[in-house]
Design a protein around this motif. Sequence first.
Motif, short mmCIF file in Angstrom:
data_model
loop_
_atom_site.label_atom_id
_atom_site.label_comp_id
_atom_site.label_asym_id
_atom_site.label_seq_id
_atom_site.Cartn_x
_atom_site.Cartn_y
_atom_site.Cartn_z
N TYR A 81 0.85 -1.19 0.00
CA TYR A 81 0.00 0.00 0.00
C TYR A 81 0.89 1.25 0.00
CZ TYR A 81 -3.80 -3.15 1.13
OH TYR A 81 -4.71 -4.17 1.08
N MET B 33 -3.67 3.90 -0.03
CA MET B 33 -4.31 3.44 -1.27
C MET B 33 -3.53 2.22 -1.75
SD MET B 33 -3.27 6.59 -3.77
CE MET B 33 -1.67 7.43 -3.65
N TYR C 230 -4.12 1.60 -7.22
CA TYR C 230 -4.75 2.92 -7.12
C TYR C 230 -3.68 4.02 -7.20
CZ TYR C 230 -8.58 5.98 -5.52
OH TYR C 230 -9.56 6.94 -5.42
N GLY D 227 -11.88 7.13 0.86
CA GLY D 227 -12.45 7.52 -0.43
C GLY D 227 -13.08 8.88 -0.26
N GLU E 281 -15.83 4.67 -3.01
CA GLU E 281 -14.43 4.99 -3.36
C GLU E 281 -13.48 4.39 -2.34
OE1 GLU E 281 -12.98 6.68 -6.01
OE2 GLU E 281 -14.95 6.33 -6.87
N ALA F 268 -10.64 1.51 -3.00
CA ALA F 268 -9.23 1.73 -2.68
C ALA F 268 -8.67 0.65 -1.75
CB ALA F 268 -9.05 3.11 -2.05
#
Length: 517
Positions: free
Chosen positions: A229, A238, A242, A449, A476, A480
């Motif tokens: 991440y 994220m 992403y 998000g 969102e 993510a």
Amino acid sequence: MTYRLGIDVGGTNTDAVILDKNDQPVAKIKVATTEDVTTGILNALDGVLKDSSVDPSEIKYAMLGTTHCTNAIVERKNLARVGIIRIGRPATLSIKPLISWPEDLVEAIGGYTHIVHGGHEYDGRELAPLDEEEVKRAVKDLKEKGVESVAISAVFSPVNNEHELRVAEIVREIMGDVPISLSHEIGSISLLERENAAILNAAVVKVAEIAVKSFENALKKKGIDAQLYITQNDGTLMSAEYALKYPVLTIASGPANSLRGGTFLSGLKNAVVVDVGGTTTDIGVLVNGFPRESSVAVEIGGVRTNFRMPDLISIGLGGGSIVEEVNGDVKVGPRSVGYRLEKEALVFGGNTLTTTDIAVSLGRIKLGDPSKVENLDKTLVEKAAGKIKTMVEEAIDRMKTSPEPVPVILVGGGSIIIPDELRGASEVIKPPHFEVANAIGAAIAQVSGEIDKVFSLEERSREDVLKEAKEIAVKEAIKAGADPNTVEIVDIDEVPLAYLPGNAIRIRVKAAGYLKI
């Protein structure tokens, strides 16, 4: 046992921590940031694994906060050649894309622009029909020029994104699998600042890909098979996929990590955080455990943008700041010995008087050889200490929204130079592991998000649009990488837009949740 690895790359140091399943640090290390960044990450990995008894195969999650993209923009290095398509002819012809950009940055990304017919009004009505033949001609021209990444912007695309999405389809039909940055996914309402954010995003996609692959390879090399991440500048995580799509969101993630680490280590959700590095000090504000966002447009590498950024003040004060006597007065910073502190500071046998030497002389910290500073002029030491205290107090005062005293959390390796009492602070807290708060902030970060959109209240109620905005923000966050069962709304901002007809309102909603494990 399952462990988390957090790494934060700063301008002076690269910090790493390993947390156990209870989020307690089992190992931590601070090494010098290297010019290529990746070598510093490898050195930090080596150190933190060596200092712990953790089997690398037990590290299942790795979080990276990196300055790769920031450095690329500031240094104008390794940027992609960007093709820019603005959908807004004839309404926006008076101000072209890349207006007011620094010339060297325009040169670095190529400066290839087209403005085509299309765009929408504030309420989603079509401003002008999209001319697809005109778009195709523009895309073919960009392909012939060899652009490596495409940025697409349109008038009021946060309200209606149809034209941006259709142009993206045409770009894929003609150019294949080229990275595409859509302005409505990155920036806010204002066209120019939103367009700039999309262009910057398009410019750093190659850099982000190199950074992510380098980190993945470094983990594999050390026998770590972990989900990767990347931290973003709102203090959340994220997924790597992403991050490759929205790399510009990593800019200023380092200070955001420090703020999140500060709230985790102190247990305070509302406070001022003072993060002191080797060369600079960043002062930010925690609101409900997350960094307060800037409400004004910000500049990155000389470019004005409006995508979300933490509200920060940076001052030229750090643990390596040089202390000098100038015309009978004492000057502290902004010059610094930076990562050379352990070679140049007096307590380490060097010849430069630094703020760290002042802290050792005052007995605030035991470092190096204290005898090297025991004969310093007491008046000089007191003046330097007073200057350091005043610099921090003034910065804190600028960040406060009321005259009432607030809690102040000190983090970062350089925070040893800050006194335990500060004007304007109800209490000064230096929590355990303060020196690696940024890496801890990366390791414990949640996934978020966000939506930032203008709604018309002419035919819908406020409750309806709020509900829609919350649902989009939650989706969102899940997209993510957040666990749907833990996602909650953490921030709502409503701004009536009185200058627009139709009872328009701008709504920003952020949702956050824990990693889906």
